[in-house]
Design a protein around this motif. Structure first.
Motif, short mmCIF file in Angstrom:
data_model
loop_
_atom_site.label_atom_id
_atom_site.label_comp_id
_atom_site.label_asym_id
_atom_site.label_seq_id
_atom_site.Cartn_x
_atom_site.Cartn_y
_atom_site.Cartn_z
N ALA A 8 42.28 27.93 51.42
CA ALA A 8 42.79 28.92 50.47
C ALA A 8 41.69 29.20 49.45
N VAL A 9 41.24 30.44 49.41
CA VAL A 9 40.23 30.88 48.44
C VAL A 9 40.99 31.55 47.29
N ILE A 10 40.94 30.94 46.11
CA ILE A 10 41.76 31.36 44.98
C ILE A 10 40.91 32.12 43.96
N ILE A 11 41.32 33.36 43.68
CA ILE A 11 40.65 34.16 42.66
C ILE A 11 41.29 33.82 41.33
N GLY A 12 40.52 33.16 40.45
CA GLY A 12 41.09 32.57 39.25
C GLY A 12 41.18 33.47 38.04
N SER A 13 40.57 34.65 38.06
CA SER A 13 40.64 35.56 36.91
C SER A 13 41.67 36.65 37.19
N THR A 14 42.42 37.00 36.17
CA THR A 14 43.41 38.08 36.30
C THR A 14 43.13 39.24 35.35
N GLU A 16 41.76 42.64 33.60
CA GLU A 16 41.42 43.98 34.07
C GLU A 16 39.89 44.11 34.10
N GLY A 17 39.36 44.70 35.15
CA GLY A 17 37.92 44.88 35.28
C GLY A 17 37.19 43.63 35.71
N ARG A 18 37.91 42.61 36.15
CA ARG A 18 37.32 41.32 36.53
C ARG A 18 36.35 41.46 37.70
N PHE A 19 35.45 40.52 37.78
CA PHE A 19 34.44 40.50 38.83
C PHE A 19 34.83 39.54 39.97
N GLY A 20 35.84 38.72 39.73
CA GLY A 20 36.23 37.68 40.67
C GLY A 20 36.46 38.14 42.10
N PRO A 21 37.17 39.27 42.34
CA PRO A 21 37.38 39.68 43.72
C PRO A 21 36.10 39.91 44.50
N ARG A 22 35.06 40.43 43.83
CA ARG A 22 33.77 40.64 44.52
C ARG A 22 33.17 39.31 44.95
N VAL A 23 33.21 38.34 44.04
CA VAL A 23 32.65 37.03 44.36
C VAL A 23 33.45 36.37 45.48
N VAL A 84 37.45 30.34 42.82
CA VAL A 84 36.45 31.28 42.30
C VAL A 84 36.82 31.57 40.85
N THR A 85 35.94 31.19 39.93
CA THR A 85 36.29 31.32 38.52
C THR A 85 35.13 31.81 37.65
N VAL A 112 38.45 20.38 47.06
CA VAL A 112 38.31 21.64 46.32
C VAL A 112 36.82 21.91 46.12
N ALA A 113 36.41 23.12 46.44
CA ALA A 113 35.05 23.57 46.12
C ALA A 113 35.14 24.62 45.03
N VAL A 114 34.11 24.68 44.19
CA VAL A 114 34.10 25.62 43.07
C VAL A 114 32.99 26.65 43.27
N VAL A 115 33.35 27.90 43.10
CA VAL A 115 32.39 29.00 43.05
C VAL A 115 32.57 29.62 41.67
N ALA A 116 31.56 29.49 40.81
CA ALA A 116 31.69 29.93 39.42
C ALA A 116 30.60 30.92 39.06
N TYR A 117 30.94 31.78 38.12
CA TYR A 117 29.96 32.77 37.65
C TYR A 117 30.08 32.91 36.15
N GLY A 118 28.96 33.20 35.50
CA GLY A 118 28.97 33.31 34.05
C GLY A 118 27.61 33.75 33.53
N ARG A 119 27.38 33.43 32.27
CA ARG A 119 26.12 33.80 31.66
C ARG A 119 25.03 32.85 32.17
N ASP A 120 24.24 32.29 31.27
CA ASP A 120 23.09 31.49 31.69
C ASP A 120 23.48 30.23 32.46
N SER A 121 24.64 29.66 32.18
CA SER A 121 25.04 28.43 32.86
C SER A 121 25.51 28.70 34.28
N GLY A 122 25.80 29.96 34.59
CA GLY A 122 26.31 30.27 35.93
C GLY A 122 27.71 29.75 36.18
N GLY A 123 28.41 29.40 35.11
CA GLY A 123 29.76 28.86 35.29
C GLY A 123 29.80 27.35 35.42
#
Length: 197
Positions: A8-14, A16-23, A84-85, A112-123
């Protein structure tokens, strides 16, 4: 023949305009190339989970809210999870934390595996927080993660996402390899001796 692994790949952001579905779609597309994997894409924005959490330990006899009951079988059927968060204020989005808290046995003794995105830390800070949260529900986070720093810069000139790089591809492969190993190991363990934590 090895039994397939349900992920199960879970998109953690809800938001508006989120980037999570692309990731999530990028990760899921790579995961679907693995013949041993079945992918279930779970978008929290579409589940309708209540924002307010009732006490999961209260023995009221009442059934869970409808959306919770609807999502539970999908999570229970999974052998493994990929979350994905984004990283919000050094942590994870509130709807993701609430979604984790609505369930318990569905997570137990599964990887559980984590795929994270963010600023300089990358999540990385969100990923670290998720490791603590999942430990409390007796899930096992795999050692590696896919981190995407300054994700908005990862577009290719043609607008596609992300730009292919050896680092990202290697992180994705390593994370998937670990997730698959743990999924088999923990499924065999649960079959031999049901987890009662």
């Amino acid at each position: 023949m090895t039994e397939r692994v349900r992920v199960a790949v879970i998109i953690g952001s809800t938001r508006e305009g989120r980037f999570g579905p692309r990731v999530a779609e990028w990760f899921a597309a790579h995961a679907r190339r693995r013949p041993e994997l079945d992918i279930d894409l779970v978008d929290l924005a579409e589940t309708g989970l209540p924002e307010a959490l009732t006490d999961p330990y209260a023995d009221t006899g009442a059934p869970p809210p409808g959306p919770v009951g609807a999502l539970a079988p999908r999570l229970a059927a999974a052998d493994a999870f990929v979350v994905v968060t984004p990283e919000y204020n050094r942590s994870i989005p509130a709807p993701l934390k609430t979604a984790i808290d609505w369930f318990y046995r569905e997570w137990q003794a599964k990887p559980v595996a984590v795929v994270a995105y963010g600023r300089d830390s990358g999540g990385a800070l969100a990923a670290a927080h998720l490791r603590q949260v999942f430990a409390e529900v007796h899930a096992v986070t795999v050692p590696d993660a896919v981190l995407l720093p300054r994700y908005w810069e990862l577009f290719a000139p043609d607008g596609s996402w992300p730009k292919p790089t050896a680092d990202r591809e290697a992180a994705l492969k390593t994370t998937l390899d670990q997730l698959i190993w743990w999924a088999h190991a923990l499924r065999e363990a649960r079959t031999a001796r049901p987890y009662t934590g």
